[in-house]
Design a protein around this motif. Structure first.
Motif, short mmCIF file in Angstrom:
data_model
loop_
_atom_site.label_atom_id
_atom_site.label_comp_id
_atom_site.label_asym_id
_atom_site.label_seq_id
_atom_site.Cartn_x
_atom_site.Cartn_y
_atom_site.Cartn_z
N ALA A 225 0.84 -1.21 0.00
CA ALA A 225 0.00 0.00 0.00
C ALA A 225 0.87 1.25 0.00
O ALA A 225 0.60 2.21 -0.73
N GLY A 226 1.93 1.24 0.81
CA GLY A 226 2.83 2.40 0.86
C GLY A 226 3.54 2.63 -0.46
O GLY A 226 3.73 3.79 -0.88
N VAL A 227 3.93 1.56 -1.13
CA VAL A 227 4.61 1.71 -2.42
C VAL A 227 3.64 2.26 -3.47
O VAL A 227 4.01 3.13 -4.27
N ILE A 228 2.42 1.76 -3.48
CA ILE A 228 1.40 2.27 -4.41
C ILE A 228 1.24 3.79 -4.24
O ILE A 228 1.22 4.56 -5.22
N ILE A 229 1.13 4.22 -2.99
CA ILE A 229 0.95 5.65 -2.72
C ILE A 229 2.20 6.44 -3.09
O ILE A 229 2.11 7.55 -3.63
N PHE A 278 -6.10 0.29 0.29
CA PHE A 278 -6.92 -0.21 1.40
C PHE A 278 -6.95 -1.73 1.42
O PHE A 278 -6.81 -2.36 2.48
N CYS A 279 -7.10 -2.35 0.26
CA CYS A 279 -7.15 -3.81 0.20
C CYS A 279 -5.81 -4.43 0.59
O CYS A 279 -5.77 -5.46 1.28
N PHE A 280 -4.71 -3.82 0.18
CA PHE A 280 -3.41 -4.31 0.60
C PHE A 280 -3.25 -4.22 2.12
O PHE A 280 -2.70 -5.14 2.76
#
Length: 299
Positions: A225-229, A278-280
């Motif tokens: 999730a952090g990498v996506i953001i 959110f799903c991650f």
């Protein structure tokens, strides 16, 4: 022959027990299960983007000025952007870009960090001190700030974003693996392997490394999730993938000035970022809870 059959039966029983445990965990943590299902659908949609996209050319470099800023409707479910490209097609192709960068960053960070961490934790002494001091230097900077600083220096694009984020992400896995390896090296089965004359390299690769991976796997799902953001933030700042590459953060940046008049240009790629992150997070929290040994003891 009997020994071989017994070993096969034991292996089959272990696999069956693992499947049963996963099914039990799926029933117990519905939120993590929903997260995993939605993530699976997002991954499938990204892989099949050329087949699912209503206008595959719009996912690359096609433009249709006459169709610019059409609102969502039957022809374009998510509407069109400022140059007439179908937003649904762009979001699907953007999933490919964002997920590819995320998986590559996590894989590289995990390989570099875990290998260095296991080496530091098992070797100890001066080797541990040198590796951990280098790790501390990188950890002294916030990951997003370091990624932005590196992305400014590197050529903009997918490769630059991957390298910038990887450099800021691997130290977390190095520190985690070092702590775990330090704990494992003092256990009885490691002492037994030493007494049998097993080499230090073989002990590290066959015993210390596999037993250090469980917390890393949980952290991978949380870090996704952090990498996506972070990828989206770099693209939003103009330091990530460039046109005509479809990427969610870049799409948000391109539509920010249109939010009050043509909201769909920003909302749909923004929702894709939020839902995926959110799903991650939900999947990571479920894995952390499921693999917590204290939960198994108190259950």
């Amino acid at each position: 022959m009997t020994h071989t059959m017994t070993a096969k039966a034991a292996a089959a029983g272990h696999r069956y027990g693992t499947v049963r445990r996963l099914l039990r965990l799926a029933r117990r943590d519905r939120l993590a299960t929903c997260g995993a299902v939605v993530l699976a659908l997002i991954v499938l949609a990204a892989v099949a983007a050329p087949l699912l996209a209503p206008y595959p050319g719009d996912g690359t470099d096609a433009t249709h000025p006459a169709e610019a800023l059409r609102p969502p409707g039957s022809d374009h479910w998510f509407g069109t952007d400022g140059v007439g490209r179908d937003l649904l097609s762009r979001v699907l192709y953007g999933a490919r870009t964002s997920l590819t960068i995320t998986v590559t960053v996590l894989a590289l960070s995990c390989v570099v960090g875990v290998l260095l961490g296991v080496t530091a934790g098992y070797a100890g002494g001066a080797v541990r001190d040198v590796i951990m001091r280098i790790t501390d230097v990188f950890l002294a900077f916030p990951a997003l700030l370091l990624s932005v600083a590196l992305a400014v220096v590197l050529p903009p694009g997918v490769q630059g974003a991957i390298l910038a984020i990887t450099v800021s992400w691997w130290p977390w896995y190095a520190r985690m693996s070092a702590v775990t390896a330090t704990s494992i090296r003092s256990r009885g089965f490691i002492d037994a392997a030493r007494c049998l004359g097993v080499s230090r390299t073989r002990i590290a690769l066959r015993h210390v490394l596999p037993n250090s991976l469980t917390p890393v796997l949980v952290q991978l799902s949380l870090d996704a999730a952090g990498v996506i953001i972070t990828v989206s933030a770099l693209s939003y700042l103009g330091l990530g993938p460039r046109e005509p590459t479809a990427e969610w953060g870049l799409m948000v940046q391109q539509g920010q000035s249109l939010f009050t008049t043509d909201w769909w240009v920003v909302v749909f790629p923004g929702l894709a970022i939020v839902i995926t992150a959110f799903c991650f997070n939900m999947l990571g929290e479920g894995l952390r809870s499921a693999l917590d040994p204290r939960r198994e003891i108190t259950r």
